[in-house]
Design an enzyme around this catalytic site. Structure first.
Site, PDB file in Angstrom:
ATOM      1  N   GLY A  28      -5.380  -5.016  14.214  1.00 12.61           N
ATOM      2  CA  GLY A  28      -6.868  -5.184  14.457  1.00 12.61           C
ATOM      3  C   GLY A  28      -7.076  -6.501  15.228  1.00 12.61           C
ATOM      4  O   GLY A  28      -5.985  -7.222  15.587  1.00 12.61           O
ATOM      5  N   SER A  29      -8.322  -6.927  15.629  1.00  7.27           N
ATOM      6  CA  SER A  29      -8.412  -8.166  16.437  1.00  7.27           C
ATOM      7  C   SER A  29      -7.954  -9.370  15.926  1.00  7.27           C
ATOM      8  O   SER A  29      -7.215 -10.250  16.596  1.00  7.27           O
ATOM      9  CB  SER A  29      -9.985  -8.381  16.638  1.00  7.27           C
ATOM     10  OG  SER A  29     -10.635  -8.286  15.406  1.00  7.27           O
ATOM     11  N   GLU A  31      -5.059  -9.783  14.072  1.00  9.93           N
ATOM     12  CA  GLU A  31      -3.648  -9.560  14.235  1.00  9.93           C
ATOM     13  C   GLU A  31      -3.294  -9.621  15.549  1.00  9.93           C
ATOM     14  O   GLU A  31      -1.952 -10.186  15.886  1.00  9.93           O
ATOM     15  CB  GLU A  31      -3.066  -8.410  13.592  1.00  9.93           C
ATOM     16  CG  GLU A  31      -3.275  -8.017  11.962  1.00  9.93           C
ATOM     17  CD  GLU A  31      -4.806  -7.971  11.771  1.00  9.93           C
ATOM     18  OE1 GLU A  31      -5.530  -7.043  12.559  1.00  9.93           O
ATOM     19  OE2 GLU A  31      -5.387  -8.450  11.174  1.00  9.93           O
ATOM     20  N   GLU A  50      -3.329   2.258   6.866  1.00  2.84           N
ATOM     21  CA  GLU A  50      -2.474   1.148   6.056  1.00  2.84           C
ATOM     22  C   GLU A  50      -1.624   1.666   5.003  1.00  2.84           C
ATOM     23  O   GLU A  50      -0.624   1.040   4.648  1.00  2.84           O
ATOM     24  CB  GLU A  50      -3.222   0.109   5.734  1.00  2.84           C
ATOM     25  CG  GLU A  50      -3.977  -0.738   7.074  1.00  2.84           C
ATOM     26  CD  GLU A  50      -5.070  -0.363   7.628  1.00  2.84           C
ATOM     27  OE1 GLU A  50      -5.421   0.942   7.106  1.00  2.84           O
ATOM     28  OE2 GLU A  50      -5.481  -1.017   8.541  1.00  2.84           O
ATOM     29  N   GLY A 402       3.545   6.394 -10.338  1.00  2.00           N
ATOM     30  CA  GLY A 402       2.550   7.401 -10.386  1.00  2.00           C
ATOM     31  C   GLY A 402       1.490   7.398  -9.142  1.00  2.00           C
ATOM     32  O   GLY A 402       0.625   8.302  -9.425  1.00  2.00           O
TER      33      GLY A 402
HETATM   34  C1  LIG Z   1      -3.412   8.029  -5.845  1.00  3.07           C
HETATM   35  C2  LIG Z   1      -3.675   8.973  -7.036  1.00  3.07           C
HETATM   36  N1  LIG Z   1      -4.553  10.087  -7.269  1.00  3.07           N
HETATM   37  C3  LIG Z   1      -4.670  10.796  -7.965  1.00  3.07           C
HETATM   38  C4  LIG Z   1      -3.693  10.948  -8.888  1.00  3.07           C
HETATM   39  C5  LIG Z   1      -3.747  11.987 -10.216  1.00  3.07           C
HETATM   40  N2  LIG Z   1      -2.784  13.222  -9.972  1.00  3.07           N
HETATM   41  C6  LIG Z   1      -1.493  13.137 -10.625  1.00  3.07           C
HETATM   42  S1  LIG Z   1      -0.593  14.643 -10.392  1.00  3.07           S
HETATM   43  C7  LIG Z   1      -1.784  15.177  -9.016  1.00  3.07           C
HETATM   44  C8  LIG Z   1      -1.488  16.413  -8.573  1.00  3.07           C
HETATM   45  C9  LIG Z   1      -0.728  16.420  -7.415  1.00  3.07           C
HETATM   46  O1  LIG Z   1      -0.618  17.753  -6.624  1.00  3.07           O
HETATM   47  P1  LIG Z   1       0.392  18.178  -5.879  1.00  3.07           P
HETATM   48  O2  LIG Z   1       1.246  17.156  -5.200  1.00  3.07           O
HETATM   49  O3  LIG Z   1       0.066  19.541  -5.255  1.00  3.07           O
HETATM   50  O4  LIG Z   1       1.405  18.602  -6.901  1.00  3.07           O
HETATM   51  P2  LIG Z   1       1.383  19.570  -8.255  1.00  3.07           P
HETATM   52  O5  LIG Z   1       0.602  19.232  -9.290  1.00  3.07           O
HETATM   53  O6  LIG Z   1       0.691  20.863  -7.507  1.00  3.07           O
HETATM   54  O7  LIG Z   1       2.886  19.786  -8.587  1.00  3.07           O
HETATM   55  C10 LIG Z   1      -2.935  14.214  -9.189  1.00  3.07           C
HETATM   56  C11 LIG Z   1      -3.987  14.341  -8.195  1.00  3.07           C
HETATM   57  C12 LIG Z   1      -2.364  10.171  -8.725  1.00  3.07           C
HETATM   58  N3  LIG Z   1      -1.398  10.399  -9.515  1.00  3.07           N
HETATM   59  N4  LIG Z   1      -2.582   9.233  -7.716  1.00  3.07           N
END
Ligand SMILES: Cc1ncc(C[n+]2csc(CCOP(=O)(O)OP(=O)(O)O)c2C)c(N)n1
Ligand SMILES: [Mg+2]
Length: 532
Positions: A28-29, A31, A50, A402
């Site tokens: 951005g500006s 940076e 990002e 996660g």
């Molecule tokens: C940033 C974020 N947002 C939401 C979640 C909640 N979450 C956990 S598993 C999942 C589903 C993932 O879907 P996909 O990649 O299609 O895998 P599947 O469950 O179909 O095997 C979500 C939305 C998370 N873990 N991280």
């Protein structure tokens, strides 16, 4: 006194000394001044959002085992990056993140793009953050940031740099030798070693820090010496033990009662580079089976502090294991019974959808042994554990956090690092259809960098993990789960729109042929695999 140089030149000198001449960024500006007369020995890796920038840097840092340099736009850029900064923190990935800031002279007037509390914004997911009090101190801050990121437990740090600092004159900063590993306290390590020698049925629980610290071979040697059964820790972001080894006993789920059940019968549980334990759902009762003692070797003092019982030795994993291996070997115990062999999955009948198990079994058969799997496909993970074993050090990556949106860009960073090292290992990104959409712009970076990554999108048209999880919160099987359908996403088009070849796969023949070709291609290929 050495001759004064600009802050920019002093920082570039340090980055060269720290082998951080790749800049992962989105500019951005605020940076732009850093990159005036962009030095010819540096490389800018552009990410189109990002979170992609930080995900790529995380993969690159993990694969090179050195901190990666990140440059983000002030408040909004850091905000977009936060999800993957959280993951880098959980992954213990060293990142030196710089963020632009408005010029000091106009800060009193609340300027456009100003980051009001730049050092607070990324907390608590950075080990250290600073906006130096004087422009002249920016190089010193970069040096401290690097050493802080690299000291165990490793992690991201952030330096906020006002746009007018780069041209100020300052003193150069000489790089220093700073320890990046810690040896165990001898008396406590001896106590752990004595417990290991005295027990009859040891179980090892291997965490991400084993592979991260390059301690795979030491872990194998110690398990073989003790005839320990070896489990992988819950939600481990790396693989630290060969999953085809006769001592390998499987994966612990992130559930207290199940962990206690699986570890039942062992009188000593040795958590190596792993928390004891990572839980995902509520649990009751003891954390360990009846009669079992817990010992832990961990590089992170905070994780040692919350272990529920037992002896925790804080040290670098490789050094700690080497110290244990240096002790005299005790008399051999009987070998534990081997695991059941992996089941074979038959191909789908005509007109039937491919199962994830069949897809992963096919991938296991076709991939080169040393290829790298970067995974983010929540319901496919347990299936992967059964059908796609990891066999070599540094061949498995996912996030420990996660937080979805990590692995697609991380695969790009890992592939880039492998190519830089002259290592032809194939990178396979195994990504759920939901997960892919958090950072889909990483495909563009893969195409621009001409990286031969095989992207496998497991398309089940839903957030299946959330459907499965709903039962924990009292949903009945027939209850709809709001916000979990993903209709009408065309990954072939999303890939082709960003310069990556896409192939739709609906049957076993196409899967076999397309995977064979993709794994040999010298460019990125995306396979959109329709799964049941
Ligand atoms: C940033 C974020 N947002 C939401 C979640 C909640 N979450 C956990 S598993 C999942 C589903 C993932 O879907 P996909 O990649 O299609 O895998 P599947 O469950 O179909 O095997 C979500 C939305 C998370 N873990 N991280
Ligand atoms: Mg899905």
């Amino acid at each position: 006194m050495s001759t004064p140089i600009t802050v920019r030149e002093a920082v570039l000198q340090l980055l060269r000394a720290f082998r951080m001449t790749t800049v992962f960024g989105n500019p951005g500006s605020t940076e732009l001044p850093l990159f005036l007369d962009f030095p010819h020995d540096f490389r800018y890796v552009l990410g189109l959002q990002e979170s992609v920038v930080v995900g790529m840097a995380d993969g690159y840092a993990q694969a090179t085992r050195n901190a990666a340099f990140v440059n983000l736009h002030s408040a909004a850029g850091v905000g977009h990056a936060m999800g993957n900064i959280f993951s880098a923190h959980k992954n213990r990935t060293p990142l030196v993140i710089t963020a632009g800031q408005q010029a000091r002279s106009i800060l009193p007037f609340e300027p456009f793009l100003y980051s009001a509390q730049a050092t607070e914004l990324p907390k608590p997911y950075v080990k250290w953050s600073v906006e130096p009090a004087r422009a002249q101190d920016v190089p010193l801050a970069i040096a401290r940031a690097y050493y802080t990121a690299m000291l165990p437990p490793r992690g991201p740090v952030l330096v906020s740099i006002p746009a007018d600092d780069w041209t100020v004159l300052t003193e150069p900063v000489a790089p220093r030798a700073v320890s990046t590993a810690v040896r165990a306290e001898p008396a406590l390590l001896a106590r752990l070693g004595d417990a290991l020698d005295a027990c009859e049925r040891p179980a090892f629980v291997i965490g991400a820090a084993v592979d991260r610290d390059g301690a795979w071979h030491e872990a194998v040697a110690l398990a073989e010496r003790h005839h320990a059964r070896v489990f992988v820790a819950p939600m481990s972001g790396r693989c630290g033990f060969p999953e085809d080894h006769h001592l390998f006993a499987g994966f612990l789920p992130a559930m207290r009662e199940r962990i206690v059940q699986l570890l039942g019968g062992h009188d000593l549980v040795f958590a190596i580079g792993a928390p004891a334990f990572t839980y995902h759902v509520e649990g009751q009762g003891p954390h360990l089976p009846e009669g079992a003692q817990l010992v832990q070797l961990i590089e992170d003092p905070a994780v040692a502090a919350w272990a529920p019982s037992g002896t925790s030795v804080v040290a670098s994993i490789r050094l700690g294991l080497q110290d244990l291996l240096a002790r005299p070997a005790r008399a051999a115990r009987p070998l534990p019974a081997p695991r059941e062999p992996r089941p074979q999955i038959a191909p789908p009948a005509d007109g039937e959808r491919l199962s994830v198990a069949y897809v992963l079994q096919t991938l296991a058969a076709l991939r080169p042994r040393a290829s790298v799997v970067v995974e983010e496909a929540p319901t496919a993970r347990p299936v992967m554990h059964r059908h796609l074993p990891m066999l070599e050090p540094q061949t498995f990556y996912t996030m420990c956090s996660g937080g979805l949106g990590h692995s697609l860009p991380a695969a790009v960073g890992i592939a880039l690092a492998r190519r830089d090292a002259g290592d032809p290992a194939r990178v396979i990104a195994l990504i759920g259809d939901g997960s892919a959409m958090y950072a889909i712009q990483a495909l563009w970076s893969a195409a621009q960098l001409v990286l031969p990554i095989t992207f496998v999108i497991l398309k089940n048209r839903r957030y299946a993990a959330l459907r499965e999880f709903a039962g924990v919160f009292g949903y009945k099987p027939e209850d709809p789960v709001a916000g979990t359908d993903l209709p009408d996403i065309d990954f072939v088009k999303l890939a082709e729109g960003q310069g990556v070849r896409g192939v739709l796969i609906e049957d076993a023949h196409t899967l076999h042929d397309a995977l064979t070709l993709a794994l040999r291609s010298d460019r990125a290929v995306l396979l959109e695999v329709e799964v049941s």
